[in-house]
Structure formats: C-alpha cells, structure tokens
Design a protein around this motif. Structure first.
Motif, PDB file in Angstrom:
ATOM      1  N   GLN A   6      53.753  72.014  32.593  1.00 51.70           N
ATOM      2  CA  GLN A   6      52.518  71.260  32.423  1.00 51.70           C
ATOM      3  C   GLN A   6      52.845  69.777  32.562  1.00 51.70           C
ATOM      4  N   ALA A   7      52.454  69.216  33.689  1.00 52.73           N
ATOM      5  CA  ALA A   7      52.714  67.804  33.967  1.00 52.73           C
ATOM      6  C   ALA A   7      51.958  67.436  35.241  1.00 52.73           C
ATOM      7  N   ASP A   8      52.200  66.227  35.730  1.00 54.55           N
ATOM      8  CA  ASP A   8      51.629  65.809  36.995  1.00 54.55           C
ATOM      9  C   ASP A   8      52.159  66.709  38.118  1.00 54.55           C
ATOM     10  N   ASP A   9      51.331  66.917  39.137  1.00 52.62           N
ATOM     11  CA  ASP A   9      51.695  67.826  40.219  1.00 52.62           C
ATOM     12  C   ASP A   9      53.021  67.448  40.870  1.00 52.62           C
ATOM     13  N   LYS A  10      53.256  66.176  41.090  1.00 51.78           N
ATOM     14  CA  LYS A  10      54.494  65.746  41.731  1.00 51.78           C
ATOM     15  C   LYS A  10      55.702  66.006  40.828  1.00 51.78           C
ATOM     16  N   VAL A  11      55.513  65.799  39.511  1.00 52.58           N
ATOM     17  CA  VAL A  11      56.596  66.060  38.561  1.00 52.58           C
ATOM     18  C   VAL A  11      56.910  67.554  38.506  1.00 52.58           C
ATOM     19  N   ILE A  12      55.852  68.376  38.486  1.00 57.43           N
ATOM     20  CA  ILE A  12      56.043  69.828  38.479  1.00 57.43           C
ATOM     21  C   ILE A  12      56.804  70.265  39.713  1.00 57.43           C
ATOM     22  N   GLU A  13      56.467  69.692  40.852  1.00 56.53           N
ATOM     23  CA  GLU A  13      57.150  70.035  42.094  1.00 56.53           C
ATOM     24  C   GLU A  13      58.637  69.698  42.017  1.00 56.53           C
TER      25      GLU A  13
ATOM     26  N   ILE B 107      64.826  68.561  32.958  1.00 60.22           N
ATOM     27  CA  ILE B 107      63.787  67.569  33.230  1.00 60.22           C
ATOM     28  C   ILE B 107      64.415  66.258  33.692  1.00 60.22           C
ATOM     29  N   ARG B 108      65.472  65.838  33.021  1.00 60.78           N
ATOM     30  CA  ARG B 108      66.145  64.593  33.414  1.00 60.78           C
ATOM     31  C   ARG B 108      66.835  64.721  34.764  1.00 60.78           C
ATOM     32  N   SER B 109      67.408  65.895  35.017  1.00 62.04           N
ATOM     33  CA  SER B 109      68.085  66.108  36.288  1.00 62.04           C
ATOM     34  C   SER B 109      67.093  66.156  37.444  1.00 62.04           C
ATOM     35  N   ALA B 110      65.855  66.557  37.179  1.00 58.46           N
ATOM     36  CA  ALA B 110      64.842  66.658  38.221  1.00 58.46           C
ATOM     37  C   ALA B 110      64.119  65.338  38.462  1.00 58.46           C
ATOM     38  N   THR B 111      63.836  64.605  37.384  1.00 58.45           N
ATOM     39  CA  THR B 111      63.010  63.396  37.500  1.00 58.45           C
ATOM     40  C   THR B 111      63.778  62.108  37.249  1.00 58.45           C
ATOM     41  N   GLY B 112      64.931  62.192  36.616  1.00 58.16           N
ATOM     42  CA  GLY B 112      65.688  60.998  36.288  1.00 58.16           C
ATOM     43  C   GLY B 112      65.302  60.371  34.968  1.00 58.16           C
TER      44      GLY B 112
ATOM     45  N   GLU C  42      57.745  62.566  27.554  1.00 62.00           N
ATOM     46  CA  GLU C  42      57.487  63.457  26.428  1.00 62.00           C
ATOM     47  C   GLU C  42      56.269  64.336  26.635  1.00 62.00           C
ATOM     48  N   ALA C  43      55.423  63.988  27.608  1.00 56.31           N
ATOM     49  CA  ALA C  43      54.215  64.795  27.862  1.00 56.31           C
ATOM     50  C   ALA C  43      54.526  66.065  28.647  1.00 56.31           C
ATOM     51  N   ILE C  44      55.733  66.193  29.165  1.00 58.07           N
ATOM     52  CA  ILE C  44      56.104  67.371  29.957  1.00 58.07           C
ATOM     53  C   ILE C  44      56.489  68.512  29.034  1.00 58.07           C
ATOM     54  N   TYR C  45      55.909  69.673  29.259  1.00 56.54           N
ATOM     55  CA  TYR C  45      56.266  70.870  28.503  1.00 56.54           C
ATOM     56  C   TYR C  45      56.001  72.092  29.370  1.00 56.54           C
ATOM     57  N   CYS C  46      56.424  73.247  28.905  1.00 60.16           N
ATOM     58  CA  CYS C  46      56.255  74.473  29.687  1.00 60.16           C
ATOM     59  C   CYS C  46      55.641  75.567  28.823  1.00 60.16           C
ATOM     60  N   GLU C  47      54.997  76.511  29.492  1.00 59.14           N
ATOM     61  CA  GLU C  47      54.396  77.668  28.829  1.00 59.14           C
ATOM     62  C   GLU C  47      54.766  78.923  29.613  1.00 59.14           C
ATOM     63  N   TRP C  48      55.058  79.990  28.869  1.00 57.22           N
ATOM     64  CA  TRP C  48      55.399  81.254  29.516  1.00 57.22           C
ATOM     65  C   TRP C  48      54.138  81.911  30.062  1.00 57.22           C
ATOM     66  N   ALA C  49      54.234  82.413  31.275  1.00 59.56           N
ATOM     67  CA  ALA C  49      53.097  83.089  31.893  1.00 59.56           C
ATOM     68  C   ALA C  49      52.894  84.454  31.250  1.00 59.56           C
TER      69      ALA C  49
ATOM     70  N   ASP D  16      42.518  69.961  41.037  1.00 55.41           N
ATOM     71  CA  ASP D  16      43.057  68.652  40.656  1.00 55.41           C
ATOM     72  C   ASP D  16      43.049  67.681  41.824  1.00 55.41           C
ATOM     73  N   GLY D  17      43.470  68.178  42.977  1.00 55.60           N
ATOM     74  CA  GLY D  17      43.523  67.310  44.150  1.00 55.60           C
ATOM     75  C   GLY D  17      42.142  66.836  44.581  1.00 55.60           C
ATOM     76  N   PHE D  18      41.163  67.736  44.526  1.00 53.49           N
ATOM     77  CA  PHE D  18      39.808  67.345  44.922  1.00 53.49           C
ATOM     78  C   PHE D  18      39.188  66.377  43.917  1.00 53.49           C
ATOM     79  N   ILE D  19      39.513  66.542  42.638  1.00 55.10           N
ATOM     80  CA  ILE D  19      39.005  65.618  41.619  1.00 55.10           C
ATOM     81  C   ILE D  19      39.587  64.219  41.852  1.00 55.10           C
ATOM     82  N   ASP D  20      40.888  64.177  42.206  1.00 50.03           N
ATOM     83  CA  ASP D  20      41.503  62.880  42.498  1.00 50.03           C
ATOM     84  C   ASP D  20      40.868  62.229  43.716  1.00 50.03           C
ATOM     85  N   GLU D  21      40.455  63.060  44.687  1.00 53.09           N
ATOM     86  CA  GLU D  21      39.884  62.519  45.920  1.00 53.09           C
ATOM     87  C   GLU D  21      38.436  62.062  45.741  1.00 53.09           C
ATOM     88  N   TYR D  22      37.639  62.889  45.058  1.00 51.61           N
ATOM     89  CA  TYR D  22      36.217  62.588  44.954  1.00 51.61           C
ATOM     90  C   TYR D  22      35.816  61.977  43.611  1.00 51.61           C
TER      91      TYR D  22
END
Length: 454
Positions: free
Chosen positions: A70-77, A350-355, A359-366, A423-429
């Motif tokens: 659960q984070a920004d799309d780019k961070v999740i990627e 998280i640090r290895s991926a983003t540098g 603290e807002a980044i977290y994960c949830e089990w599907a 999310d992407g469409f909300i950012d656009e419109y």
C-alpha cells in the motif's frame, strides 16, 4: 488409637470395573519422548506423499496469494521489482517448507558486510543494499548460546549462529541478519534438550498417524492381490507331494490347465478333482482407510478436501466451512508467524527498493478465498446503490457530502480492484471535490438529453 490418614482422589474410580485403579488397562498408557532423527525426517518426506503434502501445503498456501503493498503506484512498482530481483516469495516459501520439515530454517539477508557477526544496521541500507537472500536450514546453522538477559531484544533466543563455510571455517552470524522459521513450537529446551535454539519438525507429532494410514493403505493393496483364490482339491496330493516326478507332473499339469483357462475361459480337470474359487471380502475397507486419513487430517490440521484433493462426502456437503476454517488458520500463520519473522527483512527491502523509508508504506496479505465475477458485480452494485441512498436524489438531502463520498468510493474501488486503473484516471481528470461547481453545473445544463432509440 493411631491417627487415621484419609486420602482423597479427584477422579472416577470403580473397583468393580477396575476403572481408575492400578488394574485399569488405561493406566498403563503413557507418553514417551518422541525421537525423530534427521535421516527419518528426510526418508519420510522423500518416500511418502502424505508427509510431503503435510509439510508443503500450509507453506504453499501461506505464500500462494502473497501480499500487496500500500503506497504510491511508482513506489509499489519499485518494491515489487526488488522482490522479484531477490526472489523474496520463492525464498520465503523454501524456508517455510524446510522450517516445517526440520524444525528450523532461516533466510540470510546478504548485504555485503565484511563482518556478519555484527548486528545489522537497517537504517544504513541504501538503494539495492540487499545483495542476495540465502536459505539455510537447521542442519547448516548451529545455534549458539541462548541469551538469558530479560532486557535483551534476543532474550531466550541464540545470541549468535554458526555456519561452517569453506575449508571448515566457522562463520558467526548475528540473528538480526536472519529471517527465522522455527517449524512447530518446541517445549522448554531444558526438558527436551534436542532442539536447542530451534523448533521441532511438524512430522514429530503427526508421524504415527501417517504411518498408520500408510500401513493400512499398503495392507489393502496387498489384499487386492489375494482378492480371488482358485482352490483345486487333488486326490492323493498329500501322500505324493514328496515325489519329485509327481511334483513336476503336477506343475506341468496345472500350468497347462491355467493356460487353457486363460485362452478360452474353460478349466479342464479330472472327474475326481474338485474346483472352487474364493473371493476376499473388500467391503468396508474404503471406510477404514478414510477413517485413518481423517485422523491424519486432524493431526496435520489440514481439511481432507485439501489434503486428498477430493470433493467432500455426504449429502449436501460442500466443504465450505472446513475450507473457511483452514483459510482462517493460514491467515493466522501469515499474521502471527510470517509477518513478525519478516518485519526486519521488509524494512531492508523497502530501503533497498526506494533508497528511503516512508512510514506510510505497509503491506497486507491477499485473501485466499476468491470471489466469482458475479459476486464481485453484486458487491459493486450494492456499494453503488448504498452511495446513491446516502447522497439522496435531490440537493439538500445528502447524509454525506458528494465530495466526501466520492473520495471514499475511489479509495474503496481502488483497494478492492473493482475499477482497475482508477487511480490513474483520477490523477488525470481530478477528483469531484477539485472540479469547479459552476463549470460542472454548466456542463450538465448544456449537455443535450438523449431519447432512447434516437
């Protein structure tokens, strides 16, 4: 008179039936310390399908749907790309299986530090700071002295672990560099003395039930070969059996008779010989075998439908309740065992991926239970209808403002995946709350209405 001592026992006693007395047969039953060597563990896992499934199924189901960040799309990627580079999912699955099998396994977090005996400083890990992840088992890692300091972070756990490296060199590893999977909980080490610093194999408490089921299946298989026996009574057979020529003649005679029977189904015998065929009674053997399989299922805490891969038996049986309870257990394993064990790894990841560490980044089990497309559509419609009811049909009837409800629905539909790419469409419109009310009303007023069929 001497003192009379009265003894009271808080149990059921019957001198007639010997219940509760020293003559009670149940009084001779007691438990002993189970001894299961690594060789037996490996032999059971490699040689029988039941131990393998009991070890693999919960570990596989715990990792099957994995987790969502659960984070920004780019961070999740970035995080998912780093997980894929390090094969986090595969390493956790492997360590979970081996931990359940041997009673202990670990994932070593390789950061390239020259001295792994020192505590891992998570905050110093930067971009691509994790170099590799390595799975080690209890057989490779020897636990060191147990930390008995109650103020220590590692209380009642080994202070260090020892790994035999190249040329027999001992490598000391600090526990902060390991993601530990301890299998079944071990009783006090002072009592067992067998699993110092580790847990126990899952097979320790289930192997007797497994062996009973395997033995029953083997005996039933042997009985199949004796399901039909042909009996031929030969006059004077006992008196002449010691004669070599007689034995050869008998073997030749009935080999020919059996060949003739196999060709045309007709058995040729002398008039004085008697023939009969006896069949073994196989009815009820399936019920006996399934009873043993149910005991194995209970011992492993895996539903029969999942363990054997068969449909539930019985009228109106669906197995839904059993699988729901099983999925709840898997979720408990994820939340209570995997998450705490992987917490330090996640901080490093998280640090290895983003540098950095947001603290807002977290994960949830599907969830393991997946809804059908119809169920998803029904839930979506229900939420949409509830939103319309909260807003009302006319201005001034809103229970919740349209803007607030719109933002809440966007979050809801984004998290449950009802509207992919929302999310992407909300950012656009833009959000509803960000639109100019005058402009929105003008657009609605000037938009021509369409008549159906026009």
């Amino acid at each position: 008179m001497g003192n009379v001592i009265a003894m009271a026992r808080d149990s059921l006693v019957s001198f007639v039936s010997r219940l509760g007395t020293e003559r009670d047969k149940a009084a001779t039953v007691f438990y002993t310390q189970p001894i299961l060597t690594d060789e037996q563990i490996v032999a059971a896992y490699r040689g029988s399908w039941l131990p393998r499934k009991i070890i693999d199924i919960p570990a596989l189901d715990s990792c099957r749907k994995w987790r969502g960040w659960q984070a920004d799309d780019k961070v999740i990627e970035l995080i998912e790309k780093e997980e894929k580079r390090l094969n986090v999912k595969g390493k956790v699955l492997e360590a979970s299986k081996k931990g359940r099998l041997f009673g202990g396994a670990a994932v070593y977090i390789g950061t390239g530090d020259s001295d792994p005996s020192q505590s891992l400083d998570v905050e110093r890990i930067g971009k691509t700071g994790i170099k590799h992840l390595t799975v080690l088992t209890r057989r490779q890692l020897r636990a060191g002295t147990i930390d008995r300091d109650p103020e220590s972070e590692w209380f009642n756990r080994p202070e260090n672990y020892y790994l035999t490296g190249l040329n027999g060199k001992q490598i000391i590893i600090h526990p902060s560099r390991l993601v530990l999977f301890n299998g079944a909980m071990s009783p006090d080490d002072d009592i067992s003395g067998m699993t110092q610093g580790w847990g126990e194999s899952i097979l320790t408490a289930t192997l007797d039930a497994i062996k009973n089921a395997d033995s029953t299946a083997g005996n039933i298989a042997s009985l199949i070969f004796e399901a039909k026996i042909d009996i031929i009574k030969i006059p004077g057979f006992t008196e002449n059996i010691g004669n070599k020529a007689y034995e050869d003649a008998i073997l030749s005679r009935y080999t020919l008779a059996n060949t003739i029977k196999g060709i045309n189904g007709t058995l040729l015998l002398d008039a004085e010989e008697e023939y009969e065929s006896k069949s073994a009674q196989l009815a009820g053997l399936t019920d006996i075998l399934m009873a043993f399989m149910q005991i194995v299922s209970g011992a492993a805490d895996i539903p029969v439908t999942r363990l054997l891969g068969q449909s539930p038996a019985g009228m109106n049986a669906t197995g839904t309740s059993d699988m729901k309870n099983y999925h709840d257990r898997i979720q408990s394993i994820q939340e209570l065992e995997l998450m705490p064990a992987m917490s330090r790894l996640d901080e490093c990841l998280i640090r290895s991926a983003t540098g950095t560490r947001d603290e807002a980044i977290y994960c949830e089990w599907a969830p393991l239970e997946q809804m059908s497309e119809k169920d998803k559509a029904d839930i979506f419609k229900t939420k949409a209808d509830a939103a319309r009811a909260l807003v009302g049909s006319n201005s001034g009837q809103e229970i919740i403002t349209r803007e607030a409800l719109s933002d809440a629905l966007v979050n809801t539909f984004t998290e449950d995946g009802s509207l992919p790419g929302l999310d992407g469409f909300i950012d656009e419109y833009g959000k509803l709350s960000e639109q100019d009310p005058t402009e929105a009303d003008l657009i609605a007023a000037t938009t021509p209405s369409r008549t159906p069929g026009m």
